[in-house]
Design an enzyme around this catalytic site. Structure first.
Site, short mmCIF file in Angstrom:
data_model
loop_
_atom_site.label_atom_id
_atom_site.label_comp_id
_atom_site.label_asym_id
_atom_site.label_seq_id
_atom_site.Cartn_x
_atom_site.Cartn_y
_atom_site.Cartn_z
N TYR A 154 16.59 7.31 -10.90
CA TYR A 154 17.39 6.21 -10.35
C TYR A 154 18.27 5.69 -11.47
O TYR A 154 17.76 5.37 -12.55
CB TYR A 154 16.47 5.10 -9.84
CG TYR A 154 17.20 3.91 -9.25
CD1 TYR A 154 17.27 2.70 -9.95
CD2 TYR A 154 17.80 3.99 -8.01
CE1 TYR A 154 17.93 1.61 -9.41
CE2 TYR A 154 18.47 2.89 -7.46
CZ TYR A 154 18.53 1.71 -8.17
OH TYR A 154 19.19 0.62 -7.64
N ASP A 249 19.97 8.30 -19.72
CA ASP A 249 19.82 6.95 -19.14
C ASP A 249 18.54 6.35 -19.70
O ASP A 249 17.45 6.64 -19.22
CB ASP A 249 19.77 7.04 -17.60
CG ASP A 249 19.57 5.67 -16.98
OD1 ASP A 249 19.58 5.57 -15.73
OD2 ASP A 249 19.39 4.69 -17.73
N LYS A 277 17.79 -3.72 -19.58
CA LYS A 277 16.44 -4.30 -19.65
C LYS A 277 16.13 -4.89 -21.03
O LYS A 277 16.50 -6.03 -21.32
CB LYS A 277 15.42 -3.26 -19.20
CG LYS A 277 15.62 -2.81 -17.72
CD LYS A 277 14.55 -1.88 -17.24
CE LYS A 277 14.94 -1.20 -15.94
NZ LYS A 277 14.66 -2.00 -14.74
N1 HOZ Z 1 15.33 -0.65 -11.43
C1 HOZ Z 1 14.31 -1.56 -11.00
C2 HOZ Z 1 13.04 -0.85 -10.70
N2 HOZ Z 1 12.96 0.48 -11.26
C3 HOZ Z 1 14.75 -2.36 -9.82
C4 HOZ Z 1 14.10 -3.71 -9.79
C5 HOZ Z 1 14.70 -4.56 -8.71
O1 HOZ Z 1 15.63 -4.07 -8.05
O2 HOZ Z 1 14.24 -5.68 -8.53
#
Ligand code: HOZ
Length: 438
Positions: A154, A249, A277
């Site tokens: 993702y 990524d 993050k």
């Molecule tokens: N990329 C986050 C989880 N892998 C998404 C968290 C969210 O959308 O709250």
């Protein structure tokens, strides 16, 4: 510390339920991101009131040991004193300027020092913006249109990535998002992770057409998948051979699995890296960066356009600088690795003792318990997991005062503020949660 170390006690969720009812009238699904909807674990989301250290407290005053950690940014725990102090100092000077500030330069210098493959970097406001911009830059630099991604990875919700993606799509069982033009989707090839032959085949079938390969070097969004020995080097070599750019990524792995991220851990030099993050410390920050000859194409230097009103926001930059300075010396990640190993060893012992069909994939600071007894090394094998059993496990853990990512296809995050007391409580909760699965 706002909270004292105490055994979490579970109460009612009256206020959370009421808030969710109100939220559903004005927010699609009552949330601002599907990944926190708790739909796949057949639960109503809890609304968080405050957090401190390893703990979060919801609006009904239930306290939980937190293994979501805002999905990764809270690597040093909630309200780390030095991070808080940095934000408070910055706040005293204003919130946003829309003009360059000192903190942008400091954070950029830190990122370049910690990840030497990054010779220049551009800050944005999310991981999605970072990956979206990196792919546009790769297309601009190579003059090619196609990209290769990996099933279950993702890279945020930009149109080009919503093809067989992980995280929220996998959680909700959506293979491709509606609203993505077919003509755009066909420029994205998604192949299995950990399968070198599949990558060779894709390059062969699209010779000279691939602008970039974008990969989570350690996948976090399918649940945690580790690269097989030599796999990332093969990906690197194939990109070089085909004059395609390799984009790591590292939104999740960056400054977590090693001070210099997965690229340090596996000694691979990507052409571009995307980040998020940890570098925002909980405030909205993303970044993309890499080889200077590529980054020279980014406006205003070059003709690949990207902009953002709040990019380089002084508060977010100050937060990121404070967090990275602590991570940089390596001590924090040494502690994080020890905490992760200790917790996972305890979980594995319980799984073995209770003869549960489950396996654990882990790396420093993050791990996933998959409810399957087979090895999990790609998205297909991750999907063998019993998601119904996971849902009961998640509900049982919540009852025991442990807040776990509400999806089988996500990673749990540990912080440096998770204490031995937290781990003991967590393992007791695991023992109970796994006992009452049927
Ligand atoms: N990329 C986050 C989880 N892998 C998404 C968290 C969210 O959308 O709250």
């Amino acid at each position: 510390m706002l909270l004292v170390e105490k055994t979490p006690q579970k109460k009612e969720n009256t206020k959370s339920n009421k808030l969710f009812e109100e939220a559903c009238k004005v927010l699609p699904g009552g949330v601002n991101s599907p990944a926190r909807s708790c739909k796949s674990v057949d639960a109503t989301p809890i609304f968080i009131e405050k957090a401190d250290g390893s703990r979060i407290i919801d609006v009904d005053e239930n306290e939980y040991i937190d293994y979501v950690g805002s999905w990764g940014p809270m690597i040093l725990g909630h309200r780390h004193p030095r991070v808080l102090e940095a934000v408070e100092l910055a706040l005293a000077n204003g919130i946003s300027y829309g003009a360059p500030c000192r903190q942008e330069v400091e954070l950029a210098q830190l990122v370049c020092q910690m990840m030497p493959s990054i010779e220049m970097v551009r800050f944005v406001n999310s991981g999605t913006e970072a990956t979206m911009s990196a792919v546009r830059l790769a297309r601009g630099f190579t003059g090619r249109d196609m990209i290769i991604k990996f099933d279950g990875c993702y890279h945020g919700h930009a149109d080009s990535f919503l093809v067989k993606a992980g995280s929220g799509l996998a959680t909700l069982g959506i293979s491709n998002s509606k609203g993505v033009p077919e003509d755009l989707a066909k420029l994205t090839i998604s192949i299995p992770f950990n399968d070198v032959d599949a990558l060779k085949k894709a390059f062969k079938e699209h010779k000279g057409e691939i602008a970039a390969v974008i990969i989570e070097p350690i996948v976090g969004n399918a649940g945690l998948l580790l690269p097989k020995d030599g796999y990332l080097q093969s990906v690197r070599d194939l990109c070089t051979e085909n004059k395609s750019l390799l984009i790591f990524d590292e939104v999740m792995t960056g400054f977590r699995v090693a001070p210099g991220g997965a690229q340090e851990l596996y000694d691979i030099k990507p052409d571009l890296t995307t980040l998020g993050k940890v570098i925002g410390g909980g405030l909205p920050v993303g970044a993309y960066g890499g080889r200077a000859d590529i980054m020279q194409m980014v406006a205003p230097l070059g003709e690949v356009y990207q902009a953002g009103t709040l990019s380089g926001n002084p508060l977010a930059m100050a937060c990121g600088v404070a967090q990275l300075r602590i991570v940089k010396n390596g001590e924090a990640l040494k502690d994080l690795s020890e905490i992760t190993d200790k917790l996972v060893a305890g979980i594995q012992k319980i799984i073995d003792e209770q003869k549960i069909d489950a396996i654990v994939n882990k790396t420093c600071g993050m791990f996933t318990v998959f409810f399957t007894k087979k090895e999990v090394f790609d998205f297909e094998s991750a999907k063998n997991s019993d998601t119904k059993k996971f849902a009961r496990f998640w509900q049982n853990l919540l009852e025991e005062g442990v807040y776990w990512p509400p999806s089988q296809f996500e990673a749990a995050f540990v912080s440096t503020m998770h204490t031995d007391f937290d781990l003991d409580q967590t393992l007791k909760a695991f023992e109970s949660a796994l006992k009452n699965l049927d």
